[in-house]
Design a protein around this motif. Sequence first.
Motif, short mmCIF file in Angstrom:
data_model
loop_
_atom_site.label_atom_id
_atom_site.label_comp_id
_atom_site.label_asym_id
_atom_site.label_seq_id
_atom_site.Cartn_x
_atom_site.Cartn_y
_atom_site.Cartn_z
N LEU A 22 0.79 -1.22 0.00
CA LEU A 22 0.00 0.00 0.00
C LEU A 22 0.83 1.28 0.00
O LEU A 22 0.33 2.33 -0.40
CB LEU A 22 -0.94 0.02 1.22
CG LEU A 22 -2.02 -1.06 1.20
CD1 LEU A 22 -2.82 -1.02 2.49
CD2 LEU A 22 -2.94 -0.87 0.02
N PRO A 82 -1.13 6.34 -7.47
CA PRO A 82 -2.22 5.42 -7.16
C PRO A 82 -2.97 5.00 -8.42
O PRO A 82 -3.08 5.77 -9.38
CB PRO A 82 -3.12 6.24 -6.22
CG PRO A 82 -2.67 7.63 -6.33
CD PRO A 82 -1.29 7.65 -6.84
N TYR A 88 -8.83 -0.94 -7.75
CA TYR A 88 -8.96 -1.25 -6.32
C TYR A 88 -10.19 -2.12 -6.09
O TYR A 88 -10.17 -3.05 -5.29
CB TYR A 88 -9.07 0.04 -5.50
CG TYR A 88 -7.73 0.67 -5.27
CD1 TYR A 88 -6.88 0.18 -4.28
CD2 TYR A 88 -7.30 1.74 -6.04
CE1 TYR A 88 -5.65 0.73 -4.07
CE2 TYR A 88 -6.06 2.31 -5.84
CZ TYR A 88 -5.23 1.80 -4.86
OH TYR A 88 -4.01 2.34 -4.66
N GLY A 92 -9.95 -5.79 -4.62
CA GLY A 92 -10.62 -6.09 -3.36
C GLY A 92 -11.55 -7.28 -3.51
O GLY A 92 -11.55 -8.19 -2.67
N PHE B 20 -3.72 -8.41 -4.27
CA PHE B 20 -4.20 -7.01 -4.28
C PHE B 20 -3.10 -6.10 -4.83
O PHE B 20 -3.35 -5.24 -5.68
CB PHE B 20 -4.56 -6.61 -2.84
CG PHE B 20 -5.18 -5.26 -2.72
CD1 PHE B 20 -6.54 -5.11 -2.92
CD2 PHE B 20 -4.41 -4.16 -2.44
CE1 PHE B 20 -7.12 -3.86 -2.81
CE2 PHE B 20 -4.98 -2.91 -2.34
CZ PHE B 20 -6.35 -2.77 -2.52
N THR B 24 -3.23 -3.63 -8.15
CA THR B 24 -3.37 -2.18 -7.97
C THR B 24 -2.09 -1.40 -8.24
O THR B 24 -2.17 -0.20 -8.49
CB THR B 24 -3.84 -1.85 -6.55
OG1 THR B 24 -2.90 -2.41 -5.62
CG2 THR B 24 -5.21 -2.41 -6.27
#
Lengths: 156, 102
Positions: A22, A82, A88, A92, B20, B24
């Motif tokens: 992240l 991002p 996303y 997810g 994930f 992403t």
Amino acid sequence: MSVLGFAVLAGLVLAGALVAVLSENIVHAAVALAFTFFFVAGLYVLLGSPLLAVIQFAVNAAAIPILTLFIIMTTQSRRVRPAAGVFYLVAGVLAVVFLAGLWAYLGAPQEAFQPLGPEGLGVRLLTVTLLPFEVASVLLLLAMVGAVVLARRREA
Amino acid sequence: MITLGHFLALSAVLFAIGLFGVITRRNLIAVLMSVEILLNAAAIAFAATAAYKDPVFFSGQLFALFIMVVAAAELSIGFAILLNVFRHTGSAATDVVEEMRG
């Protein structure tokens, strides 16, 4: 096997992986990944396999982060922009679907095990899996030659 | 008492986190790092299953060893290709790779 040790190691592994996935600063992500792999080595110790732990530490927690940081330095990429929101959403959903498959395993029966020492693992490596061992060495050689050839600067 | 289920659960969550990340991330280096997380999750599952279910041969722990070998090979080749992409386009983002032509 210590429950507390497993809980602490698992928490650190998951926290490190989350930061690695992240964080927008790619250097932070690479360092977090190194710590993640270091704690995975701790999990291998819990599994009674110091050989795997040492190799995990030397390769995944030391060599690979250095290579990664070197590449980050070369390509001068500091930040990760991002992704679009739809990515996303898809990621997810996929992660949740994958975790749903987890329920099947949570009822695994409780049993203890007798760990196998490094010498036993080494003997098996060179007898039972001798052929894969040799194939793996050829694969590493090929990867090394391939990486050198691919990354070489072309003569103009 | 830690059971096989605990290790498999940890491996599955780690795999989900890596998945994930692969989807992403928009930087090729970050994508390769996420792939490393995926491979490690698989290696944990193999090593734990070997310890609990295969107390004679521990084949899964040898398999985890081979996963590390493959991960190292994959990463070195991946970074070499990434360097070529960077020299060609001046960027390491995933969306600059739009054509296969060198």
